[in-house]
Write a protein that holds these residues in place. Sequence first.
Motif, PDB file in Angstrom:
ATOM      1  N   ASP A 120       0.839  -1.203   0.000  1.00  0.00           N
ATOM      2  CA  ASP A 120       0.000   0.000   0.000  1.00  0.00           C
ATOM      3  C   ASP A 120       0.874   1.252   0.000  1.00  0.00           C
ATOM      4  N   LEU A 121       1.923   1.221   0.804  1.00  0.00           N
ATOM      5  CA  LEU A 121       2.828   2.367   0.885  1.00  0.00           C
ATOM      6  C   LEU A 121       3.551   2.571  -0.448  1.00  0.00           C
ATOM      7  N   PHE A 122       3.937   1.454  -1.068  1.00  0.00           N
ATOM      8  CA  PHE A 122       4.614   1.514  -2.372  1.00  0.00           C
ATOM      9  C   PHE A 122       3.686   2.155  -3.414  1.00  0.00           C
ATOM     10  N   SER A 123       2.431   1.690  -3.436  1.00  0.00           N
ATOM     11  CA  SER A 123       1.456   2.228  -4.405  1.00  0.00           C
ATOM     12  C   SER A 123       1.207   3.713  -4.167  1.00  0.00           C
ATOM     13  N   ASN A 124       1.099   4.078  -2.897  1.00  0.00           N
ATOM     14  CA  ASN A 124       0.870   5.489  -2.548  1.00  0.00           C
ATOM     15  C   ASN A 124       2.058   6.357  -2.973  1.00  0.00           C
ATOM     16  N   GLY A 129       3.885  10.488  -7.180  1.00  0.00           N
ATOM     17  CA  GLY A 129       4.974  10.958  -8.035  1.00  0.00           C
ATOM     18  C   GLY A 129       6.370  10.719  -7.511  1.00  0.00           C
ATOM     19  N   VAL A 130       6.501   9.885  -6.474  1.00  0.00           N
ATOM     20  CA  VAL A 130       7.836   9.553  -5.954  1.00  0.00           C
ATOM     21  C   VAL A 130       8.305   8.274  -6.634  1.00  0.00           C
ATOM     22  N   GLU A 131       9.396   8.349  -7.363  1.00  0.00           N
ATOM     23  CA  GLU A 131       9.878   7.192  -8.125  1.00  0.00           C
ATOM     24  C   GLU A 131      10.617   6.212  -7.219  1.00  0.00           C
ATOM     25  N   PRO A 132      10.184   4.952  -7.208  1.00  0.00           N
ATOM     26  CA  PRO A 132      10.915   3.940  -6.430  1.00  0.00           C
ATOM     27  C   PRO A 132      12.327   3.775  -6.991  1.00  0.00           C
ATOM     28  N   ASN A 133      13.257   3.429  -6.129  1.00  0.00           N
ATOM     29  CA  ASN A 133      14.611   3.136  -6.608  1.00  0.00           C
ATOM     30  C   ASN A 133      14.887   1.640  -6.480  1.00  0.00           C
TER      31      ASN A 133
END
Length: 379
Positions: A120-124, A129-133
């Motif tokens: 859920d946190l990843f999806s949010n 607009g925060v790009e996962p690394n």
Amino acid sequence: MHVCLKKGQPMDAEGYFEEMKACGVKLDFVAYIVVVQAASIRPDSIKACKLLKEMKILGYAPGIITYENVIGACVKQGHMEEALHLRNVMLKHGYPLNVVVETNIMKGFCLQGNLGNAFDLFSNMVKNGVEPNNVSYSVLIEGCCRVGNMERALRIVSKYLQMKQMGLSPNIFNLNSLIRGFLRNKRWSEASKLFDEAVSSGIANIFTYNNLIYWLCNEGSMREACDLWDKMLKSGVEPTVVSYNSLILGYCKQGTMEIAADVFSGMLQKGIKPNVITYTTMIDGYFKKGDIKQAFEMYNQMGQIENARKIFDEMGRRNMFPDVSIYNLLIAGYFRGGNVDEAFQLHYEMLERGLEPSAETYDILVNGGFDGNVSMPDT
């Protein structure tokens, strides 16, 4: 305080801070930033949070890096409620969502086995607009593997294409996590395919090989483990103590102690120092094989003479009386440890039991057993 942190001595940095505080020195913003970082590194999240509150009381506004440090410390110690609280405080103070903070909290959820909250946190994060690394993906992959949810882990792997589009590339940590997960769930085929992919792409490292070698040895597939060992050497990857421990475990489980001993000797010749796992695996193997003398010799080499003595005494209680060679090993062990009184006490005990000392016994008593050349008699 800065110097202490650079030297990896966070407690010393905290000590200087407390000394200055006790002397009435006015501690500025920078001093608090450094001491919060020191407490977070240890980690001591309770102290870090306390210092953070002190900063605010003094009118100092913590920056985003300070929040990152304290949240990271909370996650490492499993204090997720406090980590989430600090994240919310950070957002209320106008700081934007941060990939480091979000990834840290995702990791905390994964360590608790709470994949739902992590995803859920990843999806949010993505939605805002925060790009996962790379680390974000690695955390989720490792989290899925920990709980055996390999299908979900593979769905994350399918996002590798997305990662490439964002200029990221899958790393060996991702693949090693997946390989471990598949092996834990006894899915050899999938693990083997990922291993081949890592090798063909040139990113396989010692951890990649160790994962598979250990699994094969634990399963008793020693021929396959040795083939993989040869492949590892040909690829230029040098074995570690973990690699050798896996082979020794496999041969000990099979009861082929002669081969296990050869692997142990080869390890020493390569200059690789055995660890506690190496010795305990060998000792367990010898005891299961009924080779009590060699088990005691391993205790002797390990420097665990007191543990050897406990087993020695237990043998007597079970009417399994040690012979001269075992007495010799223990006497030599006590001499090496500097316990001369105990060494001679064992010698007297041996005489009282009607055992005749051998030439080796007298050699040990005369030379003090310090030359390390106590040999095993032919049996």
